[in-house]
Write an enzyme that holds these catalytic residues in place. Sequence first.
Site, PDB file in Angstrom:
ATOM      1  CB  CYS A 338      -1.033   0.002   1.122  1.00  0.00           C
ATOM      2  SG  CYS A 338      -0.772  -1.166   2.435  1.00  0.00           S
ATOM      3  NE  ARG A 367       2.275  -9.340   4.924  1.00  0.00           N
ATOM      4  CZ  ARG A 367       0.973  -9.267   4.740  1.00  0.00           C
ATOM      5  NH1 ARG A 367       0.170 -10.108   5.377  1.00  0.00           N
ATOM      6  NH2 ARG A 367       0.455  -8.368   3.934  1.00  0.00           N
ATOM      7  CD  GLN A 385      -0.484  -8.729   0.091  1.00  0.00           C
ATOM      8  OE1 GLN A 385       0.125  -7.701  -0.129  1.00  0.00           O
ATOM      9  NE2 GLN A 385      -1.372  -8.852   1.052  1.00  0.00           N
ATOM     10  CG  ASP A 387      -2.325  -5.428  -2.457  1.00  0.00           C
ATOM     11  OD1 ASP A 387      -3.510  -5.321  -2.095  1.00  0.00           O
ATOM     12  OD2 ASP A 387      -1.370  -4.952  -1.822  1.00  0.00           O
ATOM     13  CG  HIS A 389      -3.843  -0.317  -2.475  1.00  0.00           C
ATOM     14  ND1 HIS A 389      -2.736  -1.015  -2.864  1.00  0.00           N
ATOM     15  CD2 HIS A 389      -4.069  -0.632  -1.185  1.00  0.00           C
ATOM     16  CE1 HIS A 389      -2.294  -1.714  -1.830  1.00  0.00           C
ATOM     17  NE2 HIS A 389      -3.085  -1.511  -0.798  1.00  0.00           N
ATOM     18  CE  LYS A 469     -11.114  -8.501   8.522  1.00  0.00           C
ATOM     19  NZ  LYS A 469     -10.006  -9.437   8.516  1.00  0.00           N
ATOM     20  CG  HIS A 515      -5.843  -1.818   1.882  1.00  0.00           C
ATOM     21  ND1 HIS A 515      -4.490  -1.622   1.890  1.00  0.00           N
ATOM     22  CD2 HIS A 515      -6.358  -0.890   2.706  1.00  0.00           C
ATOM     23  CE1 HIS A 515      -4.207  -0.618   2.693  1.00  0.00           C
ATOM     24  NE2 HIS A 515      -5.324  -0.151   3.212  1.00  0.00           N
TER      25      HIS A 515
END
Length: 640
Positions: A338, A367, A385, A387, A389, A469, A515
């Site tokens: 992000c 991570r 990911q 991902d 945004h 979420k 996200h």
Amino acid sequence: MGIKVVFREAEKELDSGVSIIEALKAFDKKEAKKALGARINGKIIDLSTVLTEDTGFDIITGETPEGLEMIRHSTAHVMAAAVKRLFPDAKVTIGPAIESGFYYDFDRKEPFKPEDLPKIEKEMQKISNENLPFEVKTLTVAEAVEFFKAAGENYKVEIIEDLAAETGTTEVTIYKCGDFTDLCRGPHVPSTSKIKAFKLLDVAGAYWRGDETKPMLQRIYGTAFDSKEELDIYLKNLEEAKKRDHRRLGKELDLFSFQEDGGPGLAYWHPNGALIRHLIETFWKNEHIKRGYSLVYTPHIARAHLWETSGHLNFYKENMYSPIDIEGQEYILKPMNCPFHILMYKTKLRSYRDLPLRWAELGTVYRYERSGVLHGLLRVRGFTQDDAHIFCTPEQLKEEMINCVRFARYLNESFGFKDYDIFLATRPEGHAGTSEEWDVAENTLREALVQEGVPFTVDEGGAVFYGPKIDIKLKDALGRHWQGPTIQFDFNLPRRFDVNYIGQDGQEHKCFMVHRALLGSMERFMGCLIEHFGGAFPLWLSPVQIAILPISDRHQEYAQKIADQLREKDFRVTVDDRREKIGFKIREAQVQKTPYMLVIGDEEVAAAKIAVRERKEGDLGAMDIYRFIDILKERIEKKI
RNA sequence: GCCGGGAUAGCUCAGUGGUAGAGCAGCUCACUCGUAAUGAGCAGGCCGUGAGUUCAAGUCUCAUUCCCGGCUCCA
């Protein structure tokens, strides 16, 4: 004095003080044999409970979920009883029924060995044969504390004291079963003879009350059912799940590996796995472009300073890799994408006319996961990911959420996950943002789900601190749940980075930011896909779609011609030109779960046809190649 | 991270202190074969890694790496 007792529309006048089991015998002897417990006013109670006023009751049998839970809970007690007989030094703690069985935690100097399980099982069988009744007794808290203190069961004492402190209760119940007495709220089956189909499965360590600072206990897992048949089915399913284990299939189908020299939790995608990933990613990218997303790429590391601004160094530090020192500057591997997307957003002044901006990236993040939690592709330390945004205005949020949910469903259904549950997670304790903001955001998400007409469950307090979420949990072919898409609203980052746009009024406004990951990560999704299909991927995802199997050398030329024709149409084809028997070649293709095998012999060459074998349906007979191509095209179109 | 179990040939595994084994896979040869394993031969190992005990270690001890099962579904 008589009381009126009602059982299934029938009414009888019985003596006050009659137990449920006696009452039941008066109604129906057969049902009395089957009964494990009873239900009065929705509450499940022991059959030994005595009736003193007019009432109606129903029975609980092993065929109901409640009955099964009773069986399992009671089996846990029987196991504890067996353990106490065999290992008198073991102290009992807790032993609940769980989703797939039960466990019981013991405190014992010497840990249990896998070899102990059969011994304990044998003792349990003995206890079952002894047909010992479960006898319930109510004690005052003081009496119970004294009783368990005398027995040296200090964990039970702790439980009782906590229970009294928390709930203010003055009484607790204990259940006696032979020479074993346990603190328990019950209810239990009437006798150990009802415990007949059980199996102990595993030993494991578990902290007292799940707290790492507390002592490590020895947990024994087991399962129990109403009948031997159901137990056998369950054990068979366990075997089936083992066969589908993505780690095993990953090796067998040569999809991926982990390398000790490379480090734990870091996946290596072998050619077959990489091809599947490529197909998933290509589909993913195309679908994003279709829906107005832009694809972006960002670096893997950034200055520590960026992670200070984003707040990750505060709230996420223990999951991040340590800084790398370059020219006196600290850089950190990204655990999330992000901040990078935000930096790009901020490269120019954005107008409301530019929004929404939807930026998608297959972003690889790292991570730190504690070594004990790593698990195949499902829990790794480096992963990509899927991902994206979305930067939008408050007015646009609802539509963007609807689009995300719709997209998530479409994408996952395309990969064969037709069954899923949707959750709306609301504000937790200690969240960022004001209550008013959360109200607006939660309501917008809720409205989006309602408008989309999908059933959902509200997970109160289940959100992360920065915003509500929507989570989608997928159900796989064996009915197991997997963490699927997640769509998260974020109050936090737009503020920290001061992410703005110029509105119609010419003023700066704070962006809304979403996200979302629809597959999760390529690693976890791949693991999930492998287990869902048991390695037999649908045609469009199979690394090899068609194996051509010539019967002897003189059929090679024709086989090659067929292969060329299919490759011309973009199918992935291999020709097995080894000098092996056809049965051997078929077996090998079958073991590799190749969707189609084409057997080529004299008959096929003569008739200019191919003999088609499908991995599940078997021999489909001879057909010409155009017919076959039509079948392939249809299957690929339908993604089956 | 913590508790328990494990690591032996490419894979699956046997081997309780005395010369490292099997099946499958691989390679070579023969067989030209019709819907889930043709036969024979050959090759293949620093027994995860590092220390130690011992005349002698795959086997015993310690450390270490990695893997597996689990770590509040609350009497």
